[in-house]
Design a protein around this motif. Structure first.
Motif, PDB file in Angstrom:
ATOM      1  N   GLY A  72       0.778  -1.231   0.000  1.00 48.31           N
ATOM      2  CA  GLY A  72       0.000   0.000   0.000  1.00 48.31           C
ATOM      3  C   GLY A  72       0.810   1.282   0.000  1.00 48.31           C
ATOM      4  O   GLY A  72       0.244   2.366   0.114  1.00 48.31           O
ATOM      5  N   VAL A  73       2.131   1.180  -0.133  1.00 48.84           N
ATOM      6  CA  VAL A  73       2.973   2.377  -0.129  1.00 48.84           C
ATOM      7  C   VAL A  73       2.624   3.285  -1.308  1.00 48.84           C
ATOM      8  O   VAL A  73       2.573   4.508  -1.157  1.00 48.84           O
ATOM      9  CB  VAL A  73       4.475   1.993  -0.140  1.00 48.84           C
ATOM     10  CG1 VAL A  73       5.343   3.235  -0.217  1.00 48.84           C
ATOM     11  CG2 VAL A  73       4.818   1.168   1.085  1.00 48.84           C
ATOM     12  N   CYS A  74       2.337   2.713  -2.450  1.00 49.65           N
ATOM     13  CA  CYS A  74       1.988   3.525  -3.624  1.00 49.65           C
ATOM     14  C   CYS A  74       0.714   4.314  -3.375  1.00 49.65           C
ATOM     15  O   CYS A  74       0.630   5.492  -3.731  1.00 49.65           O
ATOM     16  CB  CYS A  74       1.853   2.647  -4.868  1.00 49.65           C
ATOM     17  SG  CYS A  74       0.610   1.341  -4.727  1.00 49.65           S
ATOM     18  N   HIS A  75      -0.257   3.676  -2.763  1.00 47.34           N
ATOM     19  CA  HIS A  75      -1.521   4.358  -2.470  1.00 47.34           C
ATOM     20  C   HIS A  75      -1.318   5.484  -1.458  1.00 47.34           C
ATOM     21  O   HIS A  75      -1.919   6.544  -1.578  1.00 47.34           O
ATOM     22  CB  HIS A  75      -2.550   3.358  -1.958  1.00 47.34           C
ATOM     23  CG  HIS A  75      -3.855   3.964  -1.602  1.00 47.34           C
ATOM     24  ND1 HIS A  75      -4.725   4.447  -2.549  1.00 47.34           N
ATOM     25  CD2 HIS A  75      -4.437   4.190  -0.408  1.00 47.34           C
ATOM     26  CE1 HIS A  75      -5.790   4.940  -1.935  1.00 47.34           C
ATOM     27  NE2 HIS A  75      -5.633   4.798  -0.634  1.00 47.34           N
ATOM     28  N   MET A  76      -0.455   5.259  -0.485  1.00 46.87           N
ATOM     29  CA  MET A  76      -0.158   6.311   0.493  1.00 46.87           C
ATOM     30  C   MET A  76       0.599   7.465  -0.162  1.00 46.87           C
ATOM     31  O   MET A  76       0.409   8.621   0.198  1.00 46.87           O
ATOM     32  CB  MET A  76       0.650   5.750   1.659  1.00 46.87           C
ATOM     33  CG  MET A  76      -0.160   4.852   2.561  1.00 46.87           C
ATOM     34  SD  MET A  76       0.758   4.274   4.000  1.00 46.87           S
ATOM     35  CE  MET A  76       1.759   2.982   3.274  1.00 46.87           C
ATOM     36  N   THR A  77       1.443   7.143  -1.136  1.00 44.39           N
ATOM     37  CA  THR A  77       2.249   8.148  -1.826  1.00 44.39           C
ATOM     38  C   THR A  77       1.440   8.921  -2.858  1.00 44.39           C
ATOM     39  O   THR A  77       1.594  10.137  -2.980  1.00 44.39           O
ATOM     40  CB  THR A  77       3.452   7.475  -2.513  1.00 44.39           C
ATOM     41  OG1 THR A  77       4.190   6.751  -1.520  1.00 44.39           O
ATOM     42  CG2 THR A  77       4.363   8.481  -3.173  1.00 44.39           C
ATOM     43  N   ALA A  78       0.605   8.218  -3.593  1.00 43.95           N
ATOM     44  CA  ALA A  78      -0.175   8.839  -4.675  1.00 43.95           C
ATOM     45  C   ALA A  78      -1.588   8.259  -4.701  1.00 43.95           C
ATOM     46  O   ALA A  78      -1.935   7.471  -5.581  1.00 43.95           O
ATOM     47  CB  ALA A  78       0.529   8.625  -6.006  1.00 43.95           C
ATOM     48  N   PRO A  79      -2.419   8.629  -3.731  1.00 45.08           N
ATOM     49  CA  PRO A  79      -3.765   8.046  -3.649  1.00 45.08           C
ATOM     50  C   PRO A  79      -4.659   8.361  -4.837  1.00 45.08           C
ATOM     51  O   PRO A  79      -5.613   7.627  -5.104  1.00 45.08           O
ATOM     52  CB  PRO A  79      -4.328   8.645  -2.360  1.00 45.08           C
ATOM     53  CG  PRO A  79      -3.532   9.875  -2.108  1.00 45.08           C
ATOM     54  CD  PRO A  79      -2.168   9.607  -2.686  1.00 45.08           C
ATOM     55  N   LEU A 136       7.615   8.695  -7.696  1.00 46.97           N
ATOM     56  CA  LEU A 136       7.915   8.493  -6.284  1.00 46.97           C
ATOM     57  C   LEU A 136       7.280   7.200  -5.775  1.00 46.97           C
ATOM     58  O   LEU A 136       7.908   6.443  -5.035  1.00 46.97           O
ATOM     59  CB  LEU A 136       7.436   9.689  -5.459  1.00 46.97           C
ATOM     60  CG  LEU A 136       7.713   9.640  -3.966  1.00 46.97           C
ATOM     61  CD1 LEU A 136       9.207   9.507  -3.680  1.00 46.97           C
ATOM     62  CD2 LEU A 136       7.154  10.877  -3.284  1.00 46.97           C
ATOM     63  N   ALA A 137       6.058   6.936  -6.188  1.00 54.01           N
ATOM     64  CA  ALA A 137       5.389   5.695  -5.796  1.00 54.01           C
ATOM     65  C   ALA A 137       6.147   4.484  -6.338  1.00 54.01           C
ATOM     66  O   ALA A 137       6.350   3.501  -5.618  1.00 54.01           O
ATOM     67  CB  ALA A 137       3.951   5.693  -6.293  1.00 54.01           C
ATOM     68  N   ALA A 138       6.571   4.550  -7.584  1.00 56.89           N
ATOM     69  CA  ALA A 138       7.332   3.449  -8.173  1.00 56.89           C
ATOM     70  C   ALA A 138       8.648   3.241  -7.430  1.00 56.89           C
ATOM     71  O   ALA A 138       9.027   2.105  -7.124  1.00 56.89           O
ATOM     72  CB  ALA A 138       7.589   3.708  -9.652  1.00 56.89           C
ATOM     73  N   ASP A 139       9.325   4.322  -7.117  1.00 57.07           N
ATOM     74  CA  ASP A 139      10.601   4.236  -6.409  1.00 57.07           C
ATOM     75  C   ASP A 139      10.424   3.724  -4.986  1.00 57.07           C
ATOM     76  O   ASP A 139      11.343   3.134  -4.423  1.00 57.07           O
ATOM     77  CB  ASP A 139      11.292   5.601  -6.374  1.00 57.07           C
ATOM     78  CG  ASP A 139      11.733   6.080  -7.742  1.00 57.07           C
ATOM     79  OD1 ASP A 139      11.811   5.255  -8.677  1.00 57.07           O
ATOM     80  OD2 ASP A 139      11.986   7.298  -7.879  1.00 57.07           O
ATOM     81  N   SER A 140       9.247   3.948  -4.400  1.00 55.16           N
ATOM     82  CA  SER A 140       8.987   3.561  -3.012  1.00 55.16           C
ATOM     83  C   SER A 140       8.453   2.132  -2.876  1.00 55.16           C
ATOM     84  O   SER A 140       8.392   1.609  -1.762  1.00 55.16           O
ATOM     85  CB  SER A 140       7.971   4.521  -2.393  1.00 55.16           C
ATOM     86  OG  SER A 140       8.456   5.836  -2.400  1.00 55.16           O
ATOM     87  N   CYS A 141       8.056   1.519  -3.971  1.00 56.55           N
ATOM     88  CA  CYS A 141       7.472   0.177  -3.910  1.00 56.55           C
ATOM     89  C   CYS A 141       8.520  -0.844  -3.466  1.00 56.55           C
ATOM     90  O   CYS A 141       9.533  -1.030  -4.146  1.00 56.55           O
ATOM     91  CB  CYS A 141       6.919  -0.220  -5.280  1.00 56.55           C
ATOM     92  SG  CYS A 141       6.207  -1.880  -5.302  1.00 56.55           S
ATOM     93  N   PRO A 142       8.280  -1.518  -2.327  1.00 53.85           N
ATOM     94  CA  PRO A 142       9.262  -2.490  -1.834  1.00 53.85           C
ATOM     95  C   PRO A 142       9.470  -3.679  -2.778  1.00 53.85           C
ATOM     96  O   PRO A 142      10.539  -4.287  -2.772  1.00 53.85           O
ATOM     97  CB  PRO A 142       8.716  -2.961  -0.498  1.00 53.85           C
ATOM     98  CG  PRO A 142       7.479  -2.198  -0.232  1.00 53.85           C
ATOM     99  CD  PRO A 142       7.156  -1.377  -1.441  1.00 53.85           C
ATOM    100  N   GLU A 143       8.470  -3.993  -3.562  1.00 56.21           N
ATOM    101  CA  GLU A 143       8.561  -5.143  -4.475  1.00 56.21           C
ATOM    102  C   GLU A 143       8.946  -4.759  -5.886  1.00 56.21           C
ATOM    103  O   GLU A 143       9.121  -5.620  -6.751  1.00 56.21           O
ATOM    104  CB  GLU A 143       7.207  -5.894  -4.501  1.00 56.21           C
ATOM    105  CG  GLU A 143       6.705  -6.330  -3.151  1.00 56.21           C
ATOM    106  CD  GLU A 143       7.645  -7.267  -2.422  1.00 56.21           C
ATOM    107  OE1 GLU A 143       8.358  -8.036  -3.086  1.00 56.21           O
ATOM    108  OE2 GLU A 143       7.654  -7.234  -1.177  1.00 56.21           O
TER     109      GLU A 143
END
Length: 63
Positions: A14-21, A50-57
């Motif tokens: 859910g990091v992408c959603h938190m970064t770019a909802p 930023l969402a792509a860079d933050s995605c753990p997977e």
């Protein structure tokens, strides 16, 4: 610019959603992210990257 989430890789952190909802939605059944439209709206390019860079997977591709 376009963005996509690979459902085979996404683990639903859910990091992408938190970064770019406004770009990324989460499925109710498993929490996996998806995009409703691959085209990134003007002004959202930085959030998409930023969402792509933050995605753990590394499940998000921006192109």
């Amino acid at each position: 610019m376009k963005v996509r989430v690979d459902p085979e890789i996404c683990q639903g952190h859910g990091v992408c959603h938190m970064t770019a909802p406004g770009l990324f939605l989460l499925r109710d059944e498993d929490g996996q992210a998806y995009v409703e439209h691959e085209d990134v709206p003007p002004g959202e390019e930085e959030s998409a990257q930023l969402a792509a860079d933050s995605c753990p997977e590394r499940a998000i591709t921006v192109y």
